[in-house]
Motif scaffolding. Structure first.
Motif, PDB file in Angstrom:
ATOM      1  N   ASP A   1      51.563  -8.552  -4.712  1.00 38.28           N
ATOM      2  CA  ASP A   1      52.084  -8.748  -3.358  1.00 38.28           C
ATOM      3  C   ASP A   1      53.462  -9.395  -3.480  1.00 38.28           C
ATOM      4  OD1 ASP A   1      52.673  -9.360  -0.747  1.00 38.28           O
ATOM      5  OD2 ASP A   1      51.041 -10.778  -0.478  1.00 38.28           O
ATOM      6  N   THR A   2      54.480  -8.625  -3.197  1.00 38.15           N
ATOM      7  CA  THR A   2      55.842  -9.132  -3.349  1.00 38.15           C
ATOM      8  C   THR A   2      56.436  -9.628  -2.042  1.00 38.15           C
ATOM      9  OG1 THR A   2      56.702  -6.899  -3.020  1.00 38.15           O
ATOM     10  CG2 THR A   2      56.325  -7.608  -5.298  1.00 38.15           C
ATOM     11  N   VAL A   3      55.694  -9.484  -0.935  1.00 36.79           N
ATOM     12  CA  VAL A   3      56.261  -9.839   0.362  1.00 36.79           C
ATOM     13  C   VAL A   3      55.570 -11.053   0.972  1.00 36.79           C
ATOM     14  CG1 VAL A   3      56.749  -8.996   2.683  1.00 36.79           C
ATOM     15  CG2 VAL A   3      56.891  -7.440   0.757  1.00 36.79           C
ATOM     16  N   LEU A   4      54.326 -10.890   1.383  1.00 34.55           N
ATOM     17  CA  LEU A   4      53.644 -11.918   2.164  1.00 34.55           C
ATOM     18  C   LEU A   4      53.353 -13.183   1.362  1.00 34.55           C
ATOM     19  CD1 LEU A   4      52.431 -12.656   4.892  1.00 34.55           C
ATOM     20  CD2 LEU A   4      50.285 -11.618   4.129  1.00 34.55           C
ATOM     21  N   ALA A   5      52.713 -13.061   0.219  1.00 32.47           N
ATOM     22  CA  ALA A   5      52.327 -14.241  -0.560  1.00 32.47           C
ATOM     23  C   ALA A   5      53.537 -15.059  -0.985  1.00 32.47           C
ATOM     24  CB  ALA A   5      51.505 -13.832  -1.778  1.00 32.47           C
ATOM     25  N   GLY A   6      54.612 -14.378  -1.347  1.00 32.35           N
ATOM     26  CA  GLY A   6      55.821 -15.084  -1.758  1.00 32.35           C
ATOM     27  C   GLY A   6      56.448 -15.893  -0.643  1.00 32.35           C
ATOM     28  N   ARG A   7      56.168 -15.552   0.600  1.00 33.30           N
ATOM     29  CA  ARG A   7      56.691 -16.311   1.739  1.00 33.30           C
ATOM     30  C   ARG A   7      55.685 -17.351   2.232  1.00 33.30           C
ATOM     31  NH1 ARG A   7      58.514 -12.444   6.149  1.00 33.30           N
ATOM     32  NH2 ARG A   7      59.402 -14.341   6.994  1.00 33.30           N
ATOM     33  N   VAL A   8      54.400 -17.076   2.056  1.00 33.33           N
ATOM     34  CA  VAL A   8      53.369 -18.000   2.538  1.00 33.33           C
ATOM     35  C   VAL A   8      53.264 -19.231   1.646  1.00 33.33           C
ATOM     36  CG1 VAL A   8      50.877 -18.261   2.876  1.00 33.33           C
ATOM     37  CG2 VAL A   8      52.043 -16.269   3.798  1.00 33.33           C
ATOM     38  N   ILE A   9      53.406 -19.058   0.352  1.00 31.61           N
ATOM     39  CA  ILE A   9      53.277 -20.197  -0.572  1.00 31.61           C
ATOM     40  C   ILE A   9      54.269 -21.309  -0.230  1.00 31.61           C
ATOM     41  CG2 ILE A   9      53.592 -20.920  -2.973  1.00 31.61           C
ATOM     42  CD1 ILE A   9      52.221 -18.287  -3.780  1.00 31.61           C
TER      43      ILE A   9
ATOM     44  N   ASP B   1      44.466 -18.321  -3.011  1.00 35.45           N
ATOM     45  CA  ASP B   1      44.429 -16.915  -2.591  1.00 35.45           C
ATOM     46  C   ASP B   1      45.824 -16.309  -2.579  1.00 35.45           C
ATOM     47  OD1 ASP B   1      41.737 -17.236  -2.284  1.00 35.45           O
ATOM     48  OD2 ASP B   1      41.784 -17.347  -0.090  1.00 35.45           O
ATOM     49  N   ALA B   2      46.795 -17.080  -2.130  1.00 37.01           N
ATOM     50  CA  ALA B   2      48.175 -16.592  -2.095  1.00 37.01           C
ATOM     51  C   ALA B   2      48.683 -16.335  -3.511  1.00 37.01           C
ATOM     52  CB  ALA B   2      49.076 -17.599  -1.378  1.00 37.01           C
ATOM     53  N   GLN B   3      48.368 -17.235  -4.421  1.00 35.44           N
ATOM     54  CA  GLN B   3      48.798 -17.047  -5.809  1.00 35.44           C
ATOM     55  C   GLN B   3      48.135 -15.820  -6.422  1.00 35.44           C
ATOM     56  OE1 GLN B   3      51.262 -18.873  -7.400  1.00 35.44           O
ATOM     57  NE2 GLN B   3      51.094 -17.141  -8.785  1.00 35.44           N
ATOM     58  N   TYR B   4      46.856 -15.604  -6.107  1.00 34.15           N
ATOM     59  CA  TYR B   4      46.164 -14.411  -6.598  1.00 34.15           C
ATOM     60  C   TYR B   4      46.826 -13.146  -6.052  1.00 34.15           C
ATOM     61  CZ  TYR B   4      42.629 -10.879  -7.392  1.00 34.15           C
ATOM     62  OH  TYR B   4      41.982  -9.732  -7.775  1.00 34.15           O
TER      63      TYR B   4
END
Length: 161
Positions: free
Chosen positions: A13-21, A4-7
């Motif tokens: 999404d340049t903020v949240l997903a890039g930090r969650v992965i 989901d984060a990669q999607y």
């Protein structure tokens, strides 16, 4: 959650997903090395990692997200699963992935494809029940025939120590 984060990342999404992965990858790395960490630092180290990752995720979720629909959907998913996301760090039986469940379902999918589906609802239910018993027995170190016989007698499957 990684998928989901990669999607979300691919959707802009340049903020949240890039930090969650990286956070999720770090947690999985801790899980893979948990035996070594426990021997070296004791049981409390996993609780500390759990709290550290949980707090880091909470800080990420506290920041507002602007405009991106995929990012907001991903954020809502994280909020919903936040309490259970890092449980694999403190529960010895939990895994960070659902690969075991996917592999357990594989035999039913193969059977369904080879036999060209089930002919009746009761046949599908019977197959699901038998596969569930066999898979539970396998995970507990019990033979399939013994598990089926115990179930037919109405006895529970013994839990491994």
């Amino acid at each position: 959650m990684l998928r989901d984060a990669q999607y979300a990342l691919d959707s802009g999404d340049t903020v949240l997903a890039g930090r969650v992965i990286p956070l999720l990858c770090r947690a999985i790395r801790v899980w893979r090395n948990r035996e070594h960490l426990m021997r070296r630092y004791g049981l409390q180290v996993l609780d500390a990692f759990f709290r550290r990752h949980f707090l880091a995720l909470s800080e990420m979720l506290a920041q507002p997200i602007m405009g991106n629909v995929a990012a907001e959907r991903f954020r809502r998913s994280l909020v919903r699963w936040q309490d259970r996301l890092f449980v694999f760090l403190v529960e010895p039986e939990a895994a960070p992935t659902n690969n075991g469940s996917e592999q357990a379902l594989r035999w039913s999918a193969v059977f369904r494809k080879v036999t060209n589906c089930f002919r009746s609802v009761w046949g599908a239910k019977l197959h699901a029940d038998v596969r569930s018993i066999i898979e539970t027995a396998r995970r507990r170190g019990i033979g399939a025939l013994e598990a089926i016989l115990l179930t037919l007698r109405g006895q529970p499957l013994p839990v491994s120590a």
